[in-house]
Scaffold this motif. Structure first.
Motif, PDB file in Angstrom:
ATOM      1  N   GLY A 154      -8.823   5.689  11.668  1.00 38.43           N
ATOM      2  CA  GLY A 154      -7.556   6.266  11.250  1.00 38.43           C
ATOM      3  C   GLY A 154      -7.201   5.911   9.825  1.00 38.43           C
ATOM      4  N   PHE A 155      -6.107   6.442   9.357  1.00 35.60           N
ATOM      5  CA  PHE A 155      -5.638   6.108   8.020  1.00 35.60           C
ATOM      6  C   PHE A 155      -4.180   6.514   7.859  1.00 35.60           C
ATOM      7  CE2 PHE A 155      -8.461   9.862   7.858  1.00 35.60           C
ATOM      8  CZ  PHE A 155      -7.549  10.868   7.592  1.00 35.60           C
ATOM      9  N   ILE A 156      -3.547   5.874   6.886  1.00 33.16           N
ATOM     10  CA  ILE A 156      -2.221   6.266   6.406  1.00 33.16           C
ATOM     11  C   ILE A 156      -2.398   6.579   4.924  1.00 33.16           C
ATOM     12  CG2 ILE A 156       0.165   5.581   6.052  1.00 33.16           C
ATOM     13  CD1 ILE A 156      -0.094   3.617   8.316  1.00 33.16           C
ATOM     14  N   SER A 157      -2.121   7.813   4.538  1.00 30.76           N
ATOM     15  CA  SER A 157      -2.426   8.208   3.169  1.00 30.76           C
ATOM     16  C   SER A 157      -1.502   9.333   2.722  1.00 30.76           C
ATOM     17  CB  SER A 157      -3.881   8.673   3.065  1.00 30.76           C
ATOM     18  OG  SER A 157      -4.172   9.177   1.787  1.00 30.76           O
TER      19      SER A 157
ATOM     20  N   TYR B 198       1.160  -2.973   8.955  1.00 29.82           N
ATOM     21  CA  TYR B 198       1.218  -2.144   7.749  1.00 29.82           C
ATOM     22  C   TYR B 198       2.459  -1.265   7.812  1.00 29.82           C
ATOM     23  CZ  TYR B 198      -0.215   1.108   4.072  1.00 29.82           C
ATOM     24  OH  TYR B 198      -0.282   1.867   2.930  1.00 29.82           O
ATOM     25  N   SER B 199       3.294  -1.362   6.777  1.00 28.55           N
ATOM     26  CA  SER B 199       4.526  -0.574   6.751  1.00 28.55           C
ATOM     27  C   SER B 199       4.922  -0.297   5.312  1.00 28.55           C
ATOM     28  CB  SER B 199       5.651  -1.322   7.466  1.00 28.55           C
ATOM     29  OG  SER B 199       6.862  -0.587   7.422  1.00 28.55           O
ATOM     30  N   LYS B 200       5.122   0.985   5.016  1.00 24.98           N
ATOM     31  CA  LYS B 200       5.603   1.411   3.701  1.00 24.98           C
ATOM     32  C   LYS B 200       4.776   0.825   2.567  1.00 24.98           C
ATOM     33  CE  LYS B 200      10.366   2.084   5.322  1.00 24.98           C
ATOM     34  NZ  LYS B 200      10.026   1.962   6.750  1.00 24.98           N
ATOM     35  N   GLY B 201       3.469   0.875   2.734  1.00 24.35           N
ATOM     36  CA  GLY B 201       2.546   0.446   1.687  1.00 24.35           C
ATOM     37  C   GLY B 201       2.302  -1.041   1.612  1.00 24.35           C
ATOM     38  N   LYS B 202       2.968  -1.823   2.459  1.00 20.01           N
ATOM     39  CA  LYS B 202       2.787  -3.275   2.446  1.00 20.01           C
ATOM     40  C   LYS B 202       2.054  -3.727   3.703  1.00 20.01           C
ATOM     41  CE  LYS B 202       6.854  -4.246  -0.394  1.00 20.01           C
ATOM     42  NZ  LYS B 202       8.149  -4.989  -0.491  1.00 20.01           N
TER      43      LYS B 202
END
Length: 571
Positions: free
Chosen positions: A6-9, A207-211
């Motif tokens: 998966g990913f967040i992007s 991982y939340s809001k880029g942090k």
């Protein structure tokens, strides 16, 4: 056991990229491939159906109100007990352990992790909080890698899946140099590849809001110290300790037979395997369809078939013997290197690959193994001698740092392992459990089992068993010249023969003999290939000297030769 990705992007990656990742690790779960996405978050799952093999157990699994999404690799062995605990508060739609885990995380958050008896890597998304929780089990049985950049976060069960989408595959020089100088296979977080990290065993990453924040959720030191200082533990007699451990062992094996597909086990000729076989036979005496698998190399100097057959002859468990020959090695080296992604443990790993292949072909989808006893019972010879070598049974130093150029060697680092206990022996055991021996064995074995779409379960790594054996007084670990003395008492009750008294042996293969004999041309071609690919890494004259010394029989181990072969296959 499965694969997750998966990913967040923010627009960098898309659904097509996720499907590419899942395709490249599809061997981990060929039964179903699932994807889910919402906005910038994408999760995917390769399913190997083991518990509730219906479509109701497919993943990613989404909670009925859409807030929570779970992609999970592994097994929760106590899922039946946990389900009973929360059954009044949730409406179950399947019989899977995945659904139990989903509701446990919703109900208890990260506090649920301490209630789990299992092996797992978890990706759990909260749509409302916009948080991704990524978790690894206590001993890191199941892998979980990630890549963090300005473009976001990528996660996967295998390194090659991340490489597939970041289009960058550069070596992490410090890891490679330390592999040669110290025999290390990466640190708790680092891999052999630049930009790819692994979550530490017993930790979670939020991982939340880029942090990104990583925290420990399992403290082995705290739990074992609490156990060792408890009156109940202190007041037990030697026999009571052994009996209690035996009860933990029996419960662990019982739980690890929970499956809706055939379950078998790996067998060698040593004490750990005899305890596994004896326990399985006692618990499932009437069952004659639990298959045992072992390997041999057709060399009486090394093969353990005599002991394996002796152990198995009084059970009704069918035994399948898998042969590895020297001529098979070159092709297997390339194949297994592809699945491993990183250096791995020599010809024994190739043999185990064939064992899992045979099991899968025979329709056995789950295998139990005996990993973890030596670490918890202080079974390795270097625990009790002053040589300090990292290879079991080695009399000469297996490491040859002179192979490296000075420019490359400076990238290596000296590991500073924590020593949280007052005892030197306990600190060595702790090192092997969390930093050296066990992590690399688990990594090797996960890849070769998954390469054959077969689940490997480790009954001896039930956390309560490991904590208890580790905490026992030294005289129960070593007595009368025998390591793992307390475990041998259990073995003697299960098998009244010499197996329980046999000394610890390294996994037996003719690796040294083959590499300087039948496989000499393959060895030389591999080393020549590596020197062409990475000339800046090595001091060629010194490589020539050391290789020549090995071929002339100067060394009793072939670790550095295997390092060179292995490195060549990965570039």
């Amino acid at each position: 056991m499965c694969g997750i990705a998966g990913f967040i992007s923010e627009g960098k990656y898309n659904l097509r990229d996720l499907k590419r990742m899942l395709c490249i690790q599809s061997h981990r779960g060929p039964d179903y491939t699932g994807v889910w996405n919402s906005g910038e978050i994408f999760l995917g799952h390769n399913r190997l159906s083991i518990i509730d093999i219906t479509t109701a157990g497919n993943q990613p699994m989404v909670f009925e109100n859409g807030r929570y999404v779970l992609a999970f690799n592994g097994e929760i062995y106590n899922y039946k007990e946990l389900r009973a605990q929360i059954s009044k508060r949730y409406r179950f739609k399947s019989n899977s352990d995945t659904e139990v885990l989903l509701y446990m995380l919703i109900e208890y958050g990260v506090d649920a992790l301490s209630m789990l008896d299992g092996m797992f890597s978890i990706a759990f998304w909260d749509n409302e909080k916009e948080e991704l929780l990524m978790v690894r089990d206590r001993f890191g049985v199941k892998p979980l890698y990630y890549h963090l950049s300005d473009d976001g976060l990528i996660l996967a069960s295998e390194i090659k899946a991340i490489h597939e989408v970041i289009n960058c595959r550069l070596p992490e020089l410090s890891t490679w140099a330390s592999y040669y100088t110290k025999g290390l296979y990466g640190t708790e977080n680092d891999t052999f590849w630049k930009g790819i990290k692994t979550i530490k065993a017993g930790h979670y990453l939020l991982y939340s809001k880029g942090k990104c924040v990583e925290k420990e959720w399992y403290s082995f030191h705290e739990r074992t110290m609490e156990l060792m200082n408890s009156n109940q533990f202190i007041n037990r007699s030697d026999q009571e300790h052994i009996d209690f451990y035996g009860e933990l062992l029996e419960r662990s094996i019982n739980r690890r037979f929970r499956a809706d597909v055939p379950v078998g086990f790996n067998l060698s000729g040593g004490l750990d395997s005899s305890v596994l076989l004896g326990s399985i036979h006692r618990l499932f005496k009437a069952s004659n369809d639990i298959r045992a698998f072992t390997f041999f190399c057709n060399d009486d100097r090394f093969d353990e078939l005599k002991w394996v057959r002796e152990m198995n002859q009084n059970t009704n468990k069918p035994l399948y013997e898998v042969m590895l020959l020297a001529k098979d090695v070159p092709q297997l080296v390339d194949k297994v290197s592809y699945y491993q992604d990183e250096p791995y443990g020599g010809i024994p790993t190739l043999a185990y690959y064939l064992v899992f292949k045979q099991a899968r072909e025979r329709g056995t989808k789950v295998l139990l193994d005996g990993q973890g006893m030596d670490e918890q019972w202080a079974g390795y010879d270097y625990f009790h001698n002053s040589l300090g070598h990292v290879i079991q049974g080695s009399k000469s130093d297996p490491l040859k740092s002179a192979l490296l150029s000075q420019e490359f060697k400076v990238n290596s680092s000296v590991p500073d392992y924590p020593k949280p206990f007052d005892s030197d022996l306990l600190n060595l055991q702790y090192r092997d459990l969390f930093f050296t021996k066990l992590p690399r064995a688990l990594k090797f074995n996960d890849r070769i089992s998954m390469a054959n779409s077969t689940e490997l379960r480790e009954p001896f790594l039930n956390f309560e068993m490991v904590e208890y054996a580790f905490s026992l007084p030294v005289h129960l670990k070593v007595r009368d010249g025998h390591a793992k003395w307390g475990l041998r008492q259990i073995g003697l009750k299960l098998f009244e023969n010499s197996i329980a008294l046999a000394p610890k042996r390294a996994v037996q293969t003719p690796q040294v003999e083959w590499l300087k004999g039948d496989l000499k041309d393959f060895v030389m071609a591999s080393i020549e290939g590596l020197l062409r690919k990475k000339p800046e890494w090595f001091d060629k004259p010194n490589v020539d000297v050391e290789v020549d010394a090995f071929m002339k029989g100067k060394y009793d181990n072939s670790f550095f030769i295997w390092q060179l072969i292995n490195t060549n296959t990965l570039f």
